[in-house]
Design an enzyme around this catalytic site. Structure first.
Site, mmCIF file in Angstrom:
data_model
loop_
_atom_site.group_PDB
_atom_site.id
_atom_site.type_symbol
_atom_site.label_atom_id
_atom_site.label_comp_id
_atom_site.label_asym_id
_atom_site.label_seq_id
_atom_site.Cartn_x
_atom_site.Cartn_y
_atom_site.Cartn_z
ATOM 1 N N PHE A 189 12.457 93.645 54.879
ATOM 2 C CA PHE A 189 12.968 94.996 55.426
ATOM 3 C C PHE A 189 11.994 96.303 55.331
ATOM 4 C CE2 PHE A 189 13.806 94.970 50.902
ATOM 5 C CZ PHE A 189 13.347 96.075 50.549
ATOM 6 N N HIS A 247 9.032 95.254 52.747
ATOM 7 C CA HIS A 247 9.273 94.061 51.969
ATOM 8 C C HIS A 247 8.920 92.740 52.942
ATOM 9 C CE1 HIS A 247 12.198 90.540 50.256
ATOM 10 N NE2 HIS A 247 10.992 90.423 49.829
ATOM 11 N N SER A 266 19.507 95.679 46.710
ATOM 12 C CA SER A 266 20.159 94.995 47.848
ATOM 13 C C SER A 266 20.345 96.091 48.817
ATOM 14 C CB SER A 266 21.452 94.305 47.516
ATOM 15 O OG SER A 266 22.383 95.196 46.917
ATOM 16 N N MET A 267 20.608 95.648 50.148
ATOM 17 C CA MET A 267 20.516 96.671 51.207
ATOM 18 C C MET A 267 21.707 97.767 50.886
ATOM 19 S SD MET A 267 21.139 95.662 54.965
ATOM 20 C CE MET A 267 22.547 94.749 54.668
ATOM 21 N N SER A 326 17.082 101.418 44.743
ATOM 22 C CA SER A 326 15.759 100.399 44.411
ATOM 23 C C SER A 326 15.048 101.316 42.858
ATOM 24 C CB SER A 326 14.674 100.360 45.425
ATOM 25 O OG SER A 326 15.197 99.863 46.434
ATOM 26 N N HIS A 357 11.818 91.117 40.087
ATOM 27 C CA HIS A 357 11.527 91.459 41.372
ATOM 28 C C HIS A 357 12.723 91.878 42.612
ATOM 29 C CE1 HIS A 357 13.546 88.254 43.354
ATOM 30 N NE2 HIS A 357 12.938 88.146 44.503
ATOM 31 N N GLY A 358 14.056 91.812 41.872
ATOM 32 C CA GLY A 358 15.139 92.657 42.922
ATOM 33 C C GLY A 358 16.302 92.625 42.134
ATOM 34 N N GLY A 371 18.746 89.807 43.062
ATOM 35 C CA GLY A 371 19.242 88.460 42.824
ATOM 36 C C GLY A 371 20.428 88.160 43.318
#
Lengths: 482, 152
Positions: free
Chosen positions: A206, A236, A381-382, A386, A405-406, A408
């Site tokens: 994205f 990303h 997530s969208m 962040s 990293h995110g 998950g």
């Protein structure tokens, strides 16, 4: 399946898989998570996959992040550290999207000033940055130009007027890995690579416009040029079909090579060869070339995004400059020195869905970040927050200098697409003031926020374990997806 | 014309009722996994290809058909299956062509596929790669079964 009883608790945020869990296990598996997130991870095969990786030859340790979920071979959110002296290198433990990563750009543009133009900005970003299924829209490179991209990474973009010197300084490894070998790349990978530079792709990739919502460390935020209430931009993506083909080629050819070296594989996707072997050397050169391609890809997209900001905001906002805060990779193998059982050791650190998180003073950090530690970028997530973090000395000691990293995933794609409708999700996001541009409604549904863990809980786990420290929280205002 | 449309589940039910080969999408947290079964290896390969196209939601054009012959070598049957599906992904991406008719012959670790297809007019999803994750072709109840995990 593993259960909570298979873990020894080290702290509220750190657990070790008990030695009895797998007879073949040769190295420790450490899990950074709260009890709640650990229990989440027990619902799929993440732990089994991490334990499998620990049974490969010459493993110094396996570390699992709180955003872990089941993948193929090594789980997503896994770090596999093998000894350079007698260990292996494993393409599947890096992933098909070699150097998939995230970059964050900051600005001085206040959200209130820009708010009336955000819809136009989302359209401009969507039009200028090619995304979606397939290969079209990228730069067309000759074979010679592609070889240059393989060798030079983001520096190639700099030479072509698509990067600043400061951009290069703020990319992991300066945007260029040494030792890349264009010669190790198959003709097929090159063919795919020639047309895909400067494209986002589909899936969970994205571009997001965000606002700095809350600052937790004023000093570090200032060093990164992050201002409360100002716009940011995150990108990303990775090495596109080029990297996918490189990994596909080597996972296939290593099936025979692993047998030749007598390596027992608990899962064929963990296929590997000795680090110190002709095959290992060839893969390392190819992987580095694909990583450089990805650095160049994110840089070209940055150039296009800057053009979109100019197009949408010219005459409305005076200073539209986007400065690169940092660019990190979360699918890669790096040669690093870490202390293992009190001994300095040269390791091949495979990070798959995990980022480097080097602490203050670590080698390779630009001077402006040396005192605060390496920026760690964690997209949620969208539609959700962040995070910007920094690496810590504890990460160097406990997690091979790595962090999450995110968010998950917790829900399968098949379940998400059956329980969430893309159109409805888009409407909900837009009601929350988030402008959405998506190539596919079905693809959007698979990336629904409810398919992911709560990123704030993941951040609590890594900051509780002290393997990263909070700097700032960002909230999304525009999302562009393939 | 063969439209590869609709829910994978429907196809599964249909094939469970009517034939001894088929495919079904199964749960996987991050990626896509496909369970495939057939009475013999060539049919297993065909089911895997059809299942993969279905996961990507591929629709082929009507009209002019294209023929293609593939010859592949592999380390074993599993690696041939990965090579075969990877080849289809590559042709799809580079030429925009998909296939819906296959004649496959396997001899030891060599595969020959005569295929017929048409340009892809729609594809909703992208598969990055075909993985070897726990890949094993097994015999059960007189059928061959395997589960393929795709990186998406």
């Amino acid at each position: 399946m593993a259960s909570l009883h298979d873990f020894v608790k080290i702290s509220d945020y750190e657990w070790e898989l008990a030695a009895h869990f797998r007879p073949g296990e040769r190295a420790p598996v450490r899990f950074f998570a709260t009890r709640e997130l650990l229990e989440d991870a027990l619902n799929d095969l993440s732990i089994e996959q991490a334990a499998n990786a620990a049974a490969l030859p010459g493993v110094a340790g396996v570390v699992v992040m709180p955003d872990v979920h089941q993948g193929y071979g090594l789980p997503i959110g896994g770090v596999l550290a093998t000894r350079v002296s007698d260990g292996v290198i494993s393409p599947g433990s890096i992933g098909y999207d070699i150097n998939c990563g995230v970059r964050l750009l900051g600005s001085t543009i206040q959200y209130e000033e820009a708010e009336p133009y955000l819809d136009h900005l989302a359209t401009a970003l969507n039009q200028r940055c090619p995304s979606g299924v397939g290969a079209s829209g990228g730069l067309k490179l000759s074979n010679e130009e592609l070889d240059q991209v393989c060798r030079e990474g983001a520096r190639w973009a700099y030479k072509h007027g698509m990067a600043t010197e400061q951009d290069l300084r703020h990319i992991e490894e300066g945007g260029r890995l040494e030792g890349a070998s264009a010669e190790a790349i198959s003709a097929r990978a090159k063919e795919r690579g020639r047309t895909q530079l400067g494209t986002l792709g589909a899936g969970n990739h994205f571009i997001e416009v965000q606002v700095v919502d809350q600052i937790f460390d004023a000093n570090a935020a200032q060093a990164m040029g992050l201002i409360e209430g100002a716009l940011c931009l995150s990108i990303h993506c990775g090495s596109r079909g080029f990297g996918h083909q490189v990994c596909t080629d080597f996972v296939q050819s290593f099936q025979a090579a692993a047998r030749k070296y007598g390596i027992h594989l608990p899962d064929r996707e963990l296929v590997c060869v000795p680090f110190d072997s002709p095959e290992g050397e060839t893969y390392l050169g190819a992987m580095r070339a694909a990583a450089n391609y990805a650095f160049a890809n994110r840089q070209v997209l940055t150039h296009l995004a800057r053009q979109a900001f100019d197009e949408a905001l010219a005459g409305k906002i005076k200073n539209r400059h986007l400065h690169l805060v940092y660019d990190i990779t979360h699918n890669i193998a790096k040669i690093e020195t870490h202390r293992v059982n009190g001994q300095e050791m040269k390791l091949c650190v495979h990070r798959k869905g995990a980022t480097r998180a080097f602490g203050p003073g670590a080698p390779g950090l630009p001077a402006e970040y040396s005192a605060i530690g390496q920026p760690v970028l964690v997209p949620g997530s969208m539609g959700t927050a962040s995070w910007v973090l920094v690496g810590t000395p504890e990460a160097m000691q406990r997690s091979f200098g790595s962090s999450c990293h995110g968010a998950g995933r917790v829900m399968s794609r098949s379940k998400a697409k059956h329980s969430v409708r893309g159109e409805e999700l888009k409407r909900e996001l837009e009601q929350d003031g988030i402008h959405v541009r998506a190539g596919s409604m079905a693809g959007l549904a698979e990336e629904a926020p409810e398919a992911y863990k709560n990123v704030d809980l993941v951040i609590e786990a890594v900051s509780g374990a002290k393997i990263a420290r909070k700097v700032a929280r960002l909230r999304p205002v525009a999302v562009i997806k393939g | 014309m063969v439209r590869l449309e609709g829910e994978v589940k429907d196809y599964y039910n249909e094939s469970m009722n009517g034939s001894r080969s088929g495919f079904e999408e199964i749960e996987h947290t991050a990626d896509w996994a496909l369970s495939v079964w057939a009475p013999d290896l060539p049919q297993l390969f065909v089911q895997a290809a059809q299942g993969m196209y279905r996961l990507m939601d591929v629709v082929l054009a009507e009209g002019e058909r294209q023929q293609r012959t593939l010859e592949l070598e592999g380390f074993d049957h599993e690696s041939l299956l990965v090579a075969f599906l990877s080849e289809l992904l590559y042709i799809g991406e580079s030429e925009g062509v998909g296939f819906d008719r296959f004649e496959i012959t396997l001899e030891e670790n060599r595969l020959r596929a005569q295929m017929e297809g048409a340009p892809i007019v729609r594809q909703k999803k992208e598969i990055k790669a075909v993985t070897f994750h726990n890949l094993q072709i097994q015999e059960r109840d007189g059928l061959l079964w395997t589960t393929i995990v795709f990186d998406v």
